[in-house]
Write an enzyme that holds these catalytic residues in place. Structure first.
Site: not given
Lengths: 296, 296
Positions: A171, A239
């Site tokens: 991811k 993030k």
């Protein structure tokens, strides 16, 4: 585990359509959410609404978590009694996007209790969740991945990319490519415009060749239309880039110069008024570096 | 200019298949190449082989140049007498990849002689040249672009992206995206592998989503196979990145931090033994930064 009972913890923008697809596929499903009202909507589709996360997990064969970050996942699993409520042999599938090392930690702590774990973050957003076409990147044991296929099949399509944590790493690899490619398209279109070419026609001219990408198609169009309403915010992209650098081992770890630079550009965008814009708004940061203020 | 006579200057890997497609489309064509033997192969297809560039250009309605760089184009046009040999109103279509400011300079000097100019670099490589499917990025006057459509149509498809130089700028925008996206894929696959995931499966898992690109498909596969036989060399990619920064105005010009960083990484790759590898070999430079020598 041909017809497992599922507990789905986290009924938000992603969790709700995922729960519906699981119910539609015939799974018995207990739903829990911190804000109970969001879970209750699922009662009409046949879900059992649980008062606590531990109550949802009790008796479940599979617990799916779809939560904000690693700290929240840890709290739900180990602070709110889910791990203790699970029977030996149960499988936790964490579909949240968290750090690989957090996923490995959760897997190890659950293994000590005889509970299996698979990290399985997704790509595809709320549209993919609703359509049951999520791309699922799974890390964990091969036999657990095989056992989870009926569950994954109701949500999208899954690829096992390695051991515990590898799904989260995939991811992050995805998010690195997304963030950097946005940067590439932003600099190219800004230069084209600054140099007197029509950036829309430049995009048209190059989209079919080696410069072609999903980002040039979708995010490139947002840049041309100056449409930076957030689908995924710059803050979330920052993030993700931070998590990628964390996975690389930080300052003394595996060196990723482009990721580091683009991370810093997202940080600067967020600090200069762009925290809430779409991640394609890195276009605005390139403009800002060249004297153009980020619009309020 | 419905059936113009064409002179094609530069019969190399690209020029030869382009000449064949023009001949096949019915254009009368004079061919010239510095190394005459390469041009002579075209005689069998009906080309007139010229002894000098000026001789090829004399009487031509359209001169196409397909040469190495701006200095060579300048020499052929202005040093070897092509500009002087052309009739007023003739059109020079420079399909070489050169700097935008060089293209603007050539256009201005030809305009002083009553000769028209269009910069029209291409993307698609030798395969696109052979198939007649080149993506052509054109800069110049709208009426000249319209007049050149039959010529462009025999070679691929063209988009006019702006005034003189804009075609070259579009090509550089294309090359910036290509180079940076290669960097993105290189860092993502290297991190995936360093972190214990299977990079081939990671690519498989993410290729259908927002990380999907032509580069992830083609160059990503080269990285996984460690197949860095050059289709386009790191050296040429470095030249393209340099030209993009030159078009941005250099150190005091339009700031392009990602392009600048990736340019430096290509320079480092070339200095450390990778000058001749494919541009996907930026993967090796990321490895080198992390202690893995570039294979001989």
């Amino acid at each position: 585990m041909s017809n497992p009972t599922i507990a789905l913890l986290g009924i938000g923008l992603m969790g709700e359509p995922m729960a519906r697809n699981l119910l539609e596929a015939g799974f018995a499903l207990a739903a829990w959410n911190r804000t109970r009202a969001k879970a209750e909507r699922l009662a009409a589709y046949g879900a059992r609404i649980a008062a606590t996360a531990a109550e949802a997990a009790a008796g479940a064969d599979v617990v799916i978590t779809m939560l904000e970050n690693g700290a929240v996942v840890e709290d739900v699993l180990f602070g709110q009694g889910v791990a203790g409520a699970l029977r030996r042999g149960a499988l936790v599938i964490d579909m949240s996007s968290i750090k690989p090392r957090e996923a490995r930690d959760h897997a190890a702590r659950l293994a000590a209790l005889g509970v299996r774990h698979m990290d399985a973050p997704v790509s595809g957003g709320t549209l993919g969740a609703a359509a049951g076409t999520l791309a699922i990147m799974a890390g964990g044991e091969a036999q657990d991945f095989a056992a989870a296929q009926p569950v994954f099949g109701a949500l999208g399509s899954a690829v096992r990319v390695g051991p515990h944590g590898a799904g989260q790493l995939a991811k992050l690899a995805n998010q690195m490519i997304v963030g950097i490619t946005i940067g590439a398209v932003a600099e190219a279109l800004q230069l084209a415009e600054a140099g007197g070419a029509d950036p829309a026609l430049v995009r048209e001219a190059i989209r079919g060749g080696f410069a072609g990408s999903k980002i040039l198609e979708v995010h490139g169009e947002r840049m041309l239309k100056r449409d930076f309403a957030a689908r995924a915010t710059a803050t979330v992209q920052l993030k993700d880039m931070d998590n990628a650098l964390d996975a690389a081992g930080g300052a003394n770890g595996y060196r990723l110069p482009i990721t580091t630079l683009v991370r810093d550009m997202y940080a600067s965008l967020c600090e200069n008024g762009g925290a809430g814009v779409d991640h394609s708004g890195l276009f605005l940061e390139v403009g800002r570096l060249n004297g153009k203020a980020i619009p309020k």
